[in-house]
Design a protein around this motif. Structure first.
Motif, PDB file in Angstrom:
ATOM      1  N   ASN A  32       0.638  -1.335   0.084  1.00 53.59           N
ATOM      2  CA  ASN A  32      -0.086   0.177  -0.028  1.00 53.59           C
ATOM      3  C   ASN A  32       0.864   1.356   0.017  1.00 53.59           C
ATOM      4  OD1 ASN A  32      -2.411   0.339  -0.615  1.00 53.59           O
ATOM      5  ND2 ASN A  32      -2.978   0.738   1.678  1.00 53.59           N
ATOM      6  N   HIS A  46      -0.035  -2.600  -4.584  1.00 47.05           N
ATOM      7  CA  HIS A  46      -1.819  -2.183  -4.327  1.00 47.05           C
ATOM      8  C   HIS A  46      -2.779  -2.817  -4.966  1.00 47.05           C
ATOM      9  CE1 HIS A  46       0.423   1.902  -3.538  1.00 47.05           C
ATOM     10  NE2 HIS A  46       1.231   1.381  -4.656  1.00 47.05           N
ATOM     11  N   ILE A  48      -5.867  -2.432  -6.576  1.00 46.34           N
ATOM     12  CA  ILE A  48      -6.706  -1.410  -7.299  1.00 46.34           C
ATOM     13  C   ILE A  48      -8.105  -1.613  -7.148  1.00 46.34           C
ATOM     14  CG2 ILE A  48      -6.973  -0.363  -9.494  1.00 46.34           C
ATOM     15  CD1 ILE A  48      -4.326   0.393  -7.882  1.00 46.34           C
ATOM     16  N   MET A  49      -8.629  -2.799  -7.547  1.00 45.26           N
ATOM     17  CA  MET A  49     -10.143  -2.916  -7.607  1.00 45.26           C
ATOM     18  C   MET A  49     -10.423  -4.437  -7.939  1.00 45.26           C
ATOM     19  SD  MET A  49     -10.884  -1.384 -11.055  1.00 45.26           S
ATOM     20  CE  MET A  49      -9.921  -1.801 -12.508  1.00 45.26           C
ATOM     21  N   GLU A  64      -7.533  -6.516  -9.847  1.00 43.82           N
ATOM     22  CA  GLU A  64      -6.566  -5.583 -10.432  1.00 43.82           C
ATOM     23  C   GLU A  64      -5.567  -5.268  -9.468  1.00 43.82           C
ATOM     24  OE1 GLU A  64      -7.621  -3.297 -13.913  1.00 43.82           O
ATOM     25  OE2 GLU A  64      -5.817  -1.632 -13.338  1.00 43.82           O
ATOM     26  N   GLN A  66      -1.303  -3.663  -8.694  1.00 48.61           N
ATOM     27  CA  GLN A  66      -0.566  -2.792  -9.275  1.00 48.61           C
ATOM     28  C   GLN A  66       0.939  -2.688  -8.331  1.00 48.61           C
ATOM     29  OE1 GLN A  66      -1.972   1.245 -10.144  1.00 48.61           O
ATOM     30  NE2 GLN A  66      -0.192   2.090  -9.459  1.00 48.61           N
ATOM     31  N   ASN A  68       4.057  -0.692  -7.892  1.00 47.31           N
ATOM     32  CA  ASN A  68       4.981   0.460  -8.347  1.00 47.31           C
ATOM     33  C   ASN A  68       6.408   0.258  -8.087  1.00 47.31           C
ATOM     34  OD1 ASN A  68       2.598   1.668  -9.398  1.00 47.31           O
ATOM     35  ND2 ASN A  68       2.547   3.379  -7.458  1.00 47.31           N
ATOM     36  N   LEU A 103      -1.066  -6.333 -17.559  1.00 45.52           N
ATOM     37  CA  LEU A 103      -2.071  -5.709 -18.388  1.00 45.52           C
ATOM     38  C   LEU A 103      -1.431  -4.520 -19.265  1.00 45.52           C
ATOM     39  CD1 LEU A 103      -5.074  -5.191 -19.376  1.00 45.52           C
ATOM     40  CD2 LEU A 103      -5.260  -3.763 -17.438  1.00 45.52           C
ATOM     41  N   TYR A 104      -0.572  -3.759 -18.429  1.00 41.12           N
ATOM     42  CA  TYR A 104       0.242  -2.718 -18.987  1.00 41.12           C
ATOM     43  C   TYR A 104       1.394  -2.363 -18.155  1.00 41.12           C
ATOM     44  CZ  TYR A 104      -3.169  -0.143 -16.756  1.00 41.12           C
ATOM     45  OH  TYR A 104      -4.137   0.213 -15.598  1.00 41.12           O
ATOM     46  N   SER A 122       4.992   1.833 -12.956  1.00 42.77           N
ATOM     47  CA  SER A 122       3.698   1.194 -12.689  1.00 42.77           C
ATOM     48  C   SER A 122       3.532  -0.254 -13.605  1.00 42.77           C
ATOM     49  CB  SER A 122       2.507   2.201 -12.614  1.00 42.77           C
ATOM     50  OG  SER A 122       2.839   3.059 -11.674  1.00 42.77           O
ATOM     51  N   GLN A 126      -3.928  -8.551 -13.864  1.00 41.53           N
ATOM     52  CA  GLN A 126      -5.172  -8.504 -13.854  1.00 41.53           C
ATOM     53  C   GLN A 126      -5.288 -10.360 -13.630  1.00 41.53           C
ATOM     54  OE1 GLN A 126      -7.383  -7.051 -16.961  1.00 41.53           O
ATOM     55  NE2 GLN A 126      -8.013  -5.128 -15.969  1.00 41.53           N
TER      56      GLN A 126
ATOM     57  N   LYS B   7      -6.712  -3.274 -25.407  1.00 41.74           N
ATOM     58  CA  LYS B   7      -7.035  -2.238 -24.325  1.00 41.74           C
ATOM     59  C   LYS B   7      -5.717  -1.972 -24.029  1.00 41.74           C
ATOM     60  CE  LYS B   7      -8.733  -4.318 -20.705  1.00 41.74           C
ATOM     61  NZ  LYS B   7      -9.117  -5.480 -20.912  1.00 41.74           N
ATOM     62  N   PHE B 151      -2.438   6.381 -10.391  1.00 38.20           N
ATOM     63  CA  PHE B 151      -1.339   5.362 -10.173  1.00 38.20           C
ATOM     64  C   PHE B 151      -0.469   5.419  -8.866  1.00 38.20           C
ATOM     65  CE2 PHE B 151      -1.943   5.500 -14.764  1.00 38.20           C
ATOM     66  CZ  PHE B 151      -2.222   4.132 -14.917  1.00 38.20           C
ATOM     67  N   ALA B 157      -0.423   6.619  -1.766  1.00 42.50           N
ATOM     68  CA  ALA B 157      -1.119   5.646  -2.560  1.00 42.50           C
ATOM     69  C   ALA B 157      -1.963   5.834  -3.767  1.00 42.50           C
ATOM     70  CB  ALA B 157      -1.987   4.797  -1.590  1.00 42.50           C
ATOM     71  N   PRO B 158      -2.104   4.988  -4.598  1.00 40.02           N
ATOM     72  CA  PRO B 158      -3.025   5.348  -5.803  1.00 40.02           C
ATOM     73  C   PRO B 158      -4.393   5.741  -5.238  1.00 40.02           C
ATOM     74  CG  PRO B 158      -2.280   3.208  -5.952  1.00 40.02           C
ATOM     75  CD  PRO B 158      -1.528   3.782  -4.680  1.00 40.02           C
ATOM     76  N   PRO B 160      -7.448   5.254  -7.445  1.00 35.07           N
ATOM     77  CA  PRO B 160      -7.773   5.105  -9.105  1.00 35.07           C
ATOM     78  C   PRO B 160      -9.162   5.475  -9.104  1.00 35.07           C
ATOM     79  CG  PRO B 160      -7.579   2.868  -7.875  1.00 35.07           C
ATOM     80  CD  PRO B 160      -7.196   3.902  -7.065  1.00 35.07           C
ATOM     81  N   ARG B 163      -9.887   3.858 -14.070  1.00 30.97           N
ATOM     82  CA  ARG B 163      -9.920   2.324 -14.323  1.00 30.97           C
ATOM     83  C   ARG B 163     -11.192   1.675 -13.838  1.00 30.97           C
ATOM     84  NH1 ARG B 163      -4.044   0.646 -12.324  1.00 30.97           N
ATOM     85  NH2 ARG B 163      -4.359   2.793 -11.154  1.00 30.97           N
ATOM     86  N   PRO B 164     -11.497   2.013 -12.226  1.00 30.03           N
ATOM     87  CA  PRO B 164     -12.811   1.277 -11.971  1.00 30.03           C
ATOM     88  C   PRO B 164     -14.026   1.872 -12.586  1.00 30.03           C
ATOM     89  CG  PRO B 164     -11.488   2.359  -9.983  1.00 30.03           C
ATOM     90  CD  PRO B 164     -10.657   2.834 -11.496  1.00 30.03           C
TER      91      PRO B 164
END
Lengths: 129, 189
Positions: A32, A46, A48-49, A64, A66, A68, A103-104, A122, A126, B7, B151, B157-158, B160, B163-164
């Motif tokens: 985090n 992290h 992400i979602m 997802e 991430q 860094n 993913l990227y 970053s 996924q 994507k 990011f 901390a990100p 976001p 993206r969501p």
């Protein structure tokens, strides 16, 4: 869910202590947020979602993640992101069949807020769970 | 032909970024099909934009205004300080009229929303007419910090928001593609 994911990621990192990514980081792999004054190189992961994709029946949640990567110079941050990709891409971390896919990989060219900040890359992964 | 084939995210000018998606990527996309697809996808991308704006963090904190060499590369930002002309005693004992800024006026609440207002979406046909592209983007010259918010940085901390919003409407975009193909095939029956 987040705690499970964080534990699984860190366990995967510990299990691959001889990997280039772990060798470069030592113990500077944080969840985090990086502690203030942490030295470089370091990496922060992290959650992400998690989204219910619902495109087709049987599709689960998409998670997802991430990571860094931070380093003092551009070459090092590139090396770190390549090592990170090698360690986590296509890795099964949180259950059978849940393969993480890159993913990227953004800002490998280096992103800095100012001259005092480290270079950053970053990587977003996924998986469907 | 593939639905939502690629994507990717690209860093764009001023530190912003965008999510670009290709829909119905094929050899040649019939013009009528592309038109229907744009028609179906535009409201979906508008919803994504609205959702991203809703999720976008808006700072409510105050900021110091006046001259700052650290911020903005030395540029003047915020509101003007309230300046008053007062008589000050110099070390030499002489009096001189100088401009003094009022300390009470040094902090003002910030009316932000720059990042939020920079979020936009577009659905267009690719130049070579082989696909329809959907863009969801954030960041511009004013909201140069968009990707740092999305990011994260070493100090933060990100958080976001783009993206969501994109993935929350992902299945709707796929449905829109299917509907566009269905509508087009019905027209050609």
């Amino acid at each position: 869910m987040i705690n499970e994911l964080y534990t699984a990621i860190y366990n995967h990192f510990l299990a691959n202590a001889d990997h280039q990514f772990a060798k470069m980081l030592g113990d500077r792999f944080y969840a985090n947020e990086a502690p203030s004054g942490s030295s470089y190189p370091c990496a922060v992961y992290h959650y992400i979602m998690g989204v219910d994709m619902g495109v087709m029946d049987g599709d689960g949640d998409m998670v997802e993640l991430q990571i860094n990567c931070y380093a003092a110079d551009l070459t090092e941050v590139n090396e770190l992101s390549v090592a990170c990709k090698d360690l986590f891409n296509r890795a099964t971390i949180i259950g059978e069949g849940c393969e993480f896919q890159l993913l990227y990989n953004l800002m490998v060219g280096g992103m800095r807020q100012d001259d005092a900040s480290p270079f950053q890359s970053s990587l977003t992964f996924q998986t469907l769970v | 032909m593939a639905i939502a084939k690629k994507k990717k995210k690209d860093v764009i000018a001023h530190g912003g970024f965008q999510i670009e998606t290709e829909y119905l990527d094929g050899e040649v996309l019939f013009q009528r099909l592309a038109d229907i697809l744009i028609e179906e996808l535009t409201p979906v991308f508008s919803s994504m934009e609205e959702d991203a704006k809703r999720r976008c963090p808006v700072s409510g904190q105050s900021e110091r205004f006046g001259w700052s060499p650290r911020k903005s590369g030395g540029a003047f930002f915020g509101f003007k300080e309230k300046a008053t002309r007062v008589k000050a005693r110099l070390r030499s004992g002489k009096f001189k009229t100088i401009t003094q800024t009022s300390l009470n006026e040094r902090w003002r609440s910030r009316s932000s929303g720059r990042l939020k207002s920079s979020i936009s979406s577009t659905v267009v046909q690719r130049n070579d007419r082989t696909a329809v592209l959907g863009f969801l983007e954030a960041g511009n010259a004013e909201a140069f910090y968009a990707r740092w918010v999305e990011f994260g940085t070493i100090k933060m901390a990100p958080r976001p928001f783009l993206r969501p919003a994109f993935y929350a409407h992902y299945s709707r975009a796929v449905d829109a593609c299917n509907l566009a193909v269905y509508r087009w095939s019905r027209e050609n029956d």
